[in-house]
Write a protein that holds these residues in place. Sequence first.
Motif, PDB file in Angstrom:
ATOM      1  N   SER A 324      -4.619 -16.907  -5.262  1.00 13.59           N
ATOM      2  CA  SER A 324      -4.590 -15.799  -4.099  1.00 13.59           C
ATOM      3  C   SER A 324      -2.895 -15.409  -4.442  1.00 13.59           C
ATOM      4  O   SER A 324      -2.754 -14.258  -3.957  1.00 13.59           O
ATOM      5  N   TYR A 325      -2.050 -16.374  -4.591  1.00  9.46           N
ATOM      6  CA  TYR A 325      -0.661 -15.824  -5.038  1.00  9.46           C
ATOM      7  C   TYR A 325      -0.504 -14.906  -5.960  1.00  9.46           C
ATOM      8  O   TYR A 325       0.327 -13.861  -5.833  1.00  9.46           O
ATOM      9  N   VAL A 326      -1.280 -14.916  -7.132  1.00  9.89           N
ATOM     10  CA  VAL A 326      -1.240 -14.114  -7.872  1.00  9.89           C
ATOM     11  C   VAL A 326      -1.943 -12.377  -7.483  1.00  9.89           C
ATOM     12  O   VAL A 326      -1.074 -11.464  -7.716  1.00  9.89           O
ATOM     13  N   CYS A 327      -2.918 -12.649  -6.664  1.00  3.60           N
ATOM     14  CA  CYS A 327      -3.497 -11.356  -6.019  1.00  3.60           C
ATOM     15  C   CYS A 327      -2.474 -10.818  -5.172  1.00  3.60           C
ATOM     16  O   CYS A 327      -2.073  -9.534  -5.110  1.00  3.60           O
ATOM     17  N   GLY A 328      -1.783 -11.715  -4.362  1.00  2.00           N
ATOM     18  CA  GLY A 328      -0.702 -11.304  -3.393  1.00  2.00           C
ATOM     19  C   GLY A 328       0.473 -10.396  -4.074  1.00  2.00           C
ATOM     20  O   GLY A 328       0.883  -9.549  -3.740  1.00  2.00           O
ATOM     21  N   SER A 329       0.897 -10.864  -5.426  1.00  4.26           N
ATOM     22  CA  SER A 329       1.879 -10.513  -6.010  1.00  4.26           C
ATOM     23  C   SER A 329       1.414  -9.078  -6.661  1.00  4.26           C
ATOM     24  O   SER A 329       2.263  -7.970  -6.573  1.00  4.26           O
ATOM     25  N   ILE A 330       0.283  -8.897  -7.031  1.00  2.00           N
ATOM     26  CA  ILE A 330      -0.470  -7.536  -7.283  1.00  2.00           C
ATOM     27  C   ILE A 330      -0.258  -6.615  -6.288  1.00  2.00           C
ATOM     28  O   ILE A 330       0.120  -5.376  -6.486  1.00  2.00           O
ATOM     29  N   ILE A 331      -0.645  -6.994  -5.192  1.00  2.00           N
ATOM     30  CA  ILE A 331      -0.564  -6.073  -4.062  1.00  2.00           C
ATOM     31  C   ILE A 331       0.812  -5.726  -3.740  1.00  2.00           C
ATOM     32  O   ILE A 331       0.819  -4.716  -3.333  1.00  2.00           O
ATOM     33  N   SER A 332       1.658  -6.666  -3.577  1.00  2.00           N
ATOM     34  CA  SER A 332       3.030  -6.254  -3.240  1.00  2.00           C
ATOM     35  C   SER A 332       3.771  -5.374  -4.608  1.00  2.00           C
ATOM     36  O   SER A 332       4.212  -4.553  -4.158  1.00  2.00           O
ATOM     37  N   LEU A 333       3.424  -5.498  -5.640  1.00  2.00           N
ATOM     38  CA  LEU A 333       3.671  -4.431  -6.635  1.00  2.00           C
ATOM     39  C   LEU A 333       3.361  -3.045  -6.148  1.00  2.00           C
ATOM     40  O   LEU A 333       4.066  -2.181  -6.402  1.00  2.00           O
ATOM     41  N   GLY A 334       2.081  -3.060  -6.013  1.00  2.00           N
ATOM     42  CA  GLY A 334       1.422  -1.879  -5.532  1.00  2.00           C
ATOM     43  C   GLY A 334       1.952  -1.051  -4.165  1.00  2.00           C
ATOM     44  O   GLY A 334       2.285   0.087  -4.241  1.00  2.00           O
ATOM     45  N   PHE A 335       1.962  -1.840  -3.214  1.00  2.00           N
ATOM     46  CA  PHE A 335       2.500  -1.610  -1.976  1.00  2.00           C
ATOM     47  C   PHE A 335       3.907  -1.389  -1.798  1.00  2.00           C
ATOM     48  O   PHE A 335       4.528  -0.583  -1.357  1.00  2.00           O
ATOM     49  N   GLY A 336       4.601  -1.975  -2.901  1.00  2.00           N
ATOM     50  CA  GLY A 336       6.158  -1.786  -2.982  1.00  2.00           C
ATOM     51  C   GLY A 336       6.552  -0.072  -3.546  1.00  2.00           C
ATOM     52  O   GLY A 336       7.150   0.546  -3.041  1.00  2.00           O
ATOM     53  N   MET A 337       5.562   0.121  -4.608  1.00  2.00           N
ATOM     54  CA  MET A 337       5.810   1.688  -4.951  1.00  2.00           C
ATOM     55  C   MET A 337       5.363   2.468  -3.952  1.00  2.00           C
ATOM     56  O   MET A 337       5.718   3.625  -3.794  1.00  2.00           O
ATOM     57  N   PHE A 338       4.336   2.092  -3.030  1.00  2.00           N
ATOM     58  CA  PHE A 338       3.982   2.958  -1.934  1.00  2.00           C
ATOM     59  C   PHE A 338       5.145   3.266  -0.893  1.00  2.00           C
ATOM     60  O   PHE A 338       5.439   4.367  -0.619  1.00  2.00           O
ATOM     61  N   LEU A 339       5.721   2.163  -0.621  1.00  2.00           N
ATOM     62  CA  LEU A 339       6.798   2.122   0.373  1.00  2.00           C
ATOM     63  C   LEU A 339       7.856   3.013  -0.228  1.00  2.00           C
ATOM     64  O   LEU A 339       8.714   3.444   0.527  1.00  2.00           O
ATOM     65  N   ALA A 340       8.233   3.016  -1.231  1.00  2.00           N
ATOM     66  CA  ALA A 340       9.278   3.555  -2.160  1.00  2.00           C
ATOM     67  C   ALA A 340       9.320   5.220  -1.785  1.00  2.00           C
ATOM     68  O   ALA A 340      10.415   5.669  -1.633  1.00  2.00           O
ATOM     69  N   VAL A 341       8.237   5.725  -1.676  1.00  2.00           N
ATOM     70  CA  VAL A 341       8.074   7.350  -1.218  1.00  2.00           C
ATOM     71  C   VAL A 341       7.568   7.646  -0.073  1.00  2.00           C
ATOM     72  O   VAL A 341       7.333   8.986   0.235  1.00  2.00           O
ATOM     73  N   ASP A 342       6.735   6.774   0.646  1.00  3.94           N
ATOM     74  CA  ASP A 342       6.111   6.941   1.760  1.00  3.94           C
ATOM     75  C   ASP A 342       7.000   7.928   2.892  1.00  3.94           C
ATOM     76  O   ASP A 342       6.444   8.970   3.334  1.00  3.94           O
ATOM     77  N   ILE A 343       8.083   7.437   3.220  1.00  8.71           N
ATOM     78  CA  ILE A 343       8.701   7.959   4.472  1.00  8.71           C
ATOM     79  C   ILE A 343       9.318   9.304   3.851  1.00  8.71           C
ATOM     80  O   ILE A 343       9.345  10.285   4.279  1.00  8.71           O
ATOM     81  N   ALA A 344       9.825   9.219   2.562  1.00 13.86           N
ATOM     82  CA  ALA A 344      10.246  10.735   1.799  1.00 13.86           C
ATOM     83  C   ALA A 344       9.040  11.772   1.937  1.00 13.86           C
ATOM     84  O   ALA A 344       9.574  12.675   2.326  1.00 13.86           O
ATOM     85  N   LEU A 345       8.139  11.094   1.576  1.00 13.47           N
ATOM     86  CA  LEU A 345       6.918  12.189   1.518  1.00 13.47           C
ATOM     87  C   LEU A 345       6.581  12.752   2.980  1.00 13.47           C
ATOM     88  O   LEU A 345       6.481  14.078   3.178  1.00 13.47           O
ATOM     89  N   MET A 346       6.507  11.986   3.906  1.00 14.53           N
ATOM     90  CA  MET A 346       6.357  12.419   5.438  1.00 14.53           C
ATOM     91  C   MET A 346       7.445  13.100   5.913  1.00 14.53           C
ATOM     92  O   MET A 346       7.248  13.947   6.565  1.00 14.53           O
ATOM     93  N   SER A 347       8.408  12.865   5.596  1.00 11.88           N
ATOM     94  CA  SER A 347       9.700  13.493   6.297  1.00 11.88           C
ATOM     95  C   SER A 347       9.918  15.103   5.772  1.00 11.88           C
ATOM     96  O   SER A 347      10.199  15.871   6.490  1.00 11.88           O
ATOM     97  N   ARG A 348       9.297  15.408   4.766  1.00 14.43           N
ATOM     98  CA  ARG A 348       9.574  16.707   4.049  1.00 14.43           C
ATOM     99  C   ARG A 348       8.375  17.440   4.556  1.00 14.43           C
ATOM    100  O   ARG A 348       8.398  18.760   4.086  1.00 14.43           O
ATOM    101  N   VAL A 349       7.103  16.904   5.093  1.00 14.04           N
ATOM    102  CA  VAL A 349       6.129  17.720   5.332  1.00 14.04           C
ATOM    103  C   VAL A 349       6.054  17.874   6.847  1.00 14.04           C
ATOM    104  O   VAL A 349       5.174  18.107   7.444  1.00 14.04           O
TER     105      VAL A 349
END
Length: 423
Positions: A324-349
């Motif tokens: 489950s730790y491995v699965c959590g690491s994969i989730i964190s990798l993906g969600f980290g990429m999402f967080l990187a652009v989420d606020i920027a995406l919403m701010s400009r629309v």
Amino acid sequence: MSSNVIKTPFPRLITGISLGSFGYNLALITPLAFLLTVKLAMLDPANVTKNFSIIGLTTGIVGILSQYLAGVISDRTTWKLGRRRPWILIGSIGGAAALYGIGAAKSFTIVLLFWALAKLLFSFMSTAITALIPDQVPENKRGTASGIYGLVSPLAIMVGINLMFILNSWSIERKFLILGLICVVFAIITCVLIKEERVDYQQERGKNDSLTFGEKMSRIYPSPRKYPYFTFGVLTRFFMAIAYTAASFTSVYYLERFHVSQQDLAGIVSTSMNITIPILAVASIIGGGLSDKFGRQKPFVFLAAVVTAVGILGYGFAPSIGFSYVCGSIISLGFGMFLAVDIALMSRVLPHPEDAAKDMGIVNIANDIGQSLANAAASPIVAAGGYPLFFGVLAIFGILAGIIVKPIPELEIKEPNNIEIAQ
């Protein structure tokens, strides 16, 4: 809105925003990730999943009202301290008091009432902090700001979980109290760092009595016909919030799937956080910088959605805690990429700059509803098909988040935020 708003220098601004967000997430999300589970197990060990689901649903209902109300009030605040700083302070102090009430509660009903109050008050704090990004961050730095801002939430949770592990011998009341006090201290520091002044609220299109009924309704929620990109962005956040509930459900997951004892739970959750959060941090920081460099955000969202869904699906079939730790690491990798652009995406629309807090509040509402619906549905879904079915459903919503972002134009398309789509 007045055009001569004081602008805080970017390093000082992002430091203030990050510290305020850290305090908010430490105080509100740490209980969701761990402390509330312990409290519920102390009060009613036979109904932890059911009661946790009720709390999750309550969070969504209160969040719908409080995030929107907080945004509207903040946008229209004309105090000398500015529009955002007063509510950062008020929300943190009131929320801290409510947290102590949760710790001292002797029944689930009292816990639920104080939790609803905490969510209401902390919404004023979080909405005001989030609105500072469209208020003061230049567009060409919003990817960087979004990446840093996105990192703060999981970092705060990791610190919170480790703090609870260090303070394992403390009473539950003192643990809730220390989280609230830390939040207040960080809120004060944020208000010292951020520069603001009194701003008169002015609607760009004139007085309310000159608006049509449709235009008045659009002030409540921007018209999906005229501002479709905003709605697509809200749906992206909504679907991703449902998917990422997998991370906030881990405490209950470990208790019920692997039959971990309450005494061992803090250590296991702490280990999970210490493994996954650094991965999320790297993905968020690097992703935000790359987003600014290439002027693109959608590829990051799509890739993030796919990676997150893979990790979530792995949770459902994890044969051991180590896996489950491995699965959590994969989730964190993906969600980290999402967080990187989420606020920027919403701010400009955002359709209306003068309503930034209200519209960002709507985005936060989508996040709260997504998490709350997933938490509320957890108990019946797990009962029907176990954790493989539950996490499988969450993974599907992760994929949907990557699909729904497609219609939003990239940053390189120089369209104003408030452009109206031709009929």
